[in-house]
Design a protein around this motif. Structure first.
Motif, PDB file in Angstrom:
ATOM      1  N   HIS B  60       1.045  -1.298   0.042  1.00 18.32           N
ATOM      2  CA  HIS B  60      -0.074   0.055  -0.048  1.00 18.32           C
ATOM      3  C   HIS B  60       0.935   1.200  -0.063  1.00 18.32           C
ATOM      4  N   ASP B  61       0.746   2.071  -1.061  1.00 13.73           N
ATOM      5  CA  ASP B  61       1.618   3.228  -1.174  1.00 13.73           C
ATOM      6  C   ASP B  61       3.037   3.002  -0.811  1.00 13.73           C
ATOM      7  N   GLY B  62       3.544   1.638  -1.506  1.00 17.51           N
ATOM      8  CA  GLY B  62       4.995   1.489  -1.410  1.00 17.51           C
ATOM      9  C   GLY B  62       5.321   0.784   0.090  1.00 17.51           C
ATOM     10  N   PHE B  63       4.524   0.584   0.905  1.00 12.46           N
ATOM     11  CA  PHE B  63       4.740   0.042   1.875  1.00 12.46           C
ATOM     12  C   PHE B  63       4.317  -1.290   1.886  1.00 12.46           C
ATOM     13  N   PHE B  65       4.374  -5.525   3.426  1.00 12.45           N
ATOM     14  CA  PHE B  65       4.655  -6.487   4.650  1.00 12.45           C
ATOM     15  C   PHE B  65       3.768  -7.530   4.437  1.00 12.45           C
ATOM     16  N   TYR B  66       3.973  -8.581   5.407  1.00  7.28           N
ATOM     17  CA  TYR B  66       3.188  -9.829   5.358  1.00  7.28           C
ATOM     18  C   TYR B  66       2.720 -10.227   6.635  1.00  7.28           C
ATOM     19  N   GLU B  67       2.056 -11.370   6.949  1.00  8.67           N
ATOM     20  CA  GLU B  67       1.397 -11.788   8.089  1.00  8.67           C
ATOM     21  C   GLU B  67      -0.164 -11.120   8.095  1.00  8.67           C
ATOM     22  N   GLY B  69      -2.302 -11.378  10.366  1.00  9.05           N
ATOM     23  CA  GLY B  69      -2.805 -10.586  11.532  1.00  9.05           C
ATOM     24  C   GLY B  69      -2.452  -9.199  11.421  1.00  9.05           C
ATOM     25  N   ALA B  70      -1.235  -8.693  10.957  1.00 10.24           N
ATOM     26  CA  ALA B  70      -0.807  -7.452  10.827  1.00 10.24           C
ATOM     27  C   ALA B  70      -1.589  -6.701   9.504  1.00 10.24           C
ATOM     28  N   ARG B  73      -5.246  -5.844  10.561  1.00 13.21           N
ATOM     29  CA  ARG B  73      -5.241  -4.824  11.521  1.00 13.21           C
ATOM     30  C   ARG B  73      -4.841  -3.426  10.972  1.00 13.21           C
ATOM     31  N   TYR B  74      -4.016  -3.392   9.716  1.00  8.66           N
ATOM     32  CA  TYR B  74      -3.605  -2.322   9.144  1.00  8.66           C
ATOM     33  C   TYR B  74      -4.948  -1.689   8.369  1.00  8.66           C
ATOM     34  N   GLN B  77      -7.284  -0.060  10.667  1.00  7.72           N
ATOM     35  CA  GLN B  77      -7.035   1.352  11.145  1.00  7.72           C
ATOM     36  C   GLN B  77      -7.019   2.234   9.882  1.00  7.72           C
ATOM     37  N   VAL B  78      -6.600   2.036   8.840  1.00  5.82           N
ATOM     38  CA  VAL B  78      -6.103   2.979   7.790  1.00  5.82           C
ATOM     39  C   VAL B  78      -7.488   3.042   6.769  1.00  5.82           C
TER      40      VAL B  78
END
Lengths: 211, 211
Positions: B60-63, B65-67, B69-70, B73-74, B77-78
């Protein structure tokens, strides 16, 4: 509020993570010993708290539950004091990702397959060098990912202490006692963080007695 | 905001959980197929996204990650829209506990040891009835705990839909296709919740094509 109770042994990395959350708030809690070594985690009294037979389990004002990821997020939400969850969405994602990587990969590779075989072989009827050897690549990958995710921040998920730091430090405490300790030194940023974590009073106060 | 990307296959329960979060918000996302069956999760391109070789991974927007659960939650939040995390501390603890139980116990027992052996034996070189039989007590315990933790609430963690519901429904979708489907019927509250979940448009829209 009633004093919360953590059921578990100080030897457990996950129990230490929950204790660290209270120490960092700071807030009072009671630790009721449930020994892994003496098999108390599989006793009827403990299975009534957690039918999977693991520690920690938690009790607060009559509300009982288990699973460390849930316990520490509850502690952070309910008790005033230091906030242990980043507000920034990317830092929070880093925190949650590190917690998941520990639950899914690192605890198994580092604790179950390296630390238990190296330091507590009596728990499993003797160490198996093949298990240790097979776990090392996975342990190395976990450490590399922790270092990469941390990046240049002061802590694992940004510039403030978070639940991720409290999740990883108890695992590295044991890794550092094994012949595989040098794996950590391969990652300068993670190694510097680890040096810093060991100086915290919360860390010193919760150090397991290894006897 | 840029359109977020989920890398993974629609067959994966964890990918479906991430998709369900966007569908429930609702918010737009792109699904880029990375096949487990064709081994693409272990390709260099995918290992660069996630060196553990699992799906989903997220961008997302260059960010990146994996997992799961993370990721979920992201997303919660976003993106604006429906909130998928209970404000009440006890309901939130129930949500986080169910997510951890799935990650630690239920995915392994239900998906890896029952569903894969029953429905996708070609992935593992053939089904092993002993593995299935040994997994059933653990699967039963997980279902009993989900039912107990849910209690009388409408959803798994209170009276509002939460990330816990989106975590469990894709797992039960597959269990219901196996000869072990009757295990679910032993728990009336959980079975009623499961019937309700299958009626949601998010659930219907993300149903994997099994062909």
């Amino acid at each position: 509020m009633a004093t919360p109770i953590i059921y578990g042994t100080e030897m457990s990395t996950y129990v230490r993570t929950a204790r660290l959350a209270f120490e960092e708030k700071p807030a009072q809690y009671e630790l009721v010993d449930v020994s892994v070594v003496r098999g108390e985690v599989k006793s009827p009294a403990h299975l009534a708290r957690n039918p999977f037979g693991t520690v920690p389990t938690f009790e607060h004002d009559g509300f009982k539950f288990y699973e460390t990821g849930a316990i520490i997020r509850y502690i952070d939400q309910v008790w005033p004091g230091t906030t242990l969850t980043p507000e920034d969405a990317r830092d929070r994602a880093r925190m949650n990702q590190i917690i998941s990587i520990i639950d899914y990969y690192a605890y198994d590779a580092i604790i179950r397959r390296i630390v238990v075989h190296r330091l507590l072989p009596q728990l499993i009827g003797g160490a198996d060098p093949a298990v240790i050897a097979a776990a090392i690549p996975r342990a190395k990958l976990c450490l590399a990912e922790f270092d990469r995710i941390k990046g240049g921040g002061k802590f694992l998920a940004g510039d403030q202490l978070s639940l991720a730091d409290l999740y990883l430090a108890p695992v590295l405490f044991y890794l550092a006692l094994t012949p595989e300790a040098p794996l950590l030194a391969e990652h300068a940023r993670l190694a510097a963080w680890w040096e810093m974590m060991q100086q915290r009073s919360s860390y010193k106060k919760t150090q397991p007695r290894l006897s």
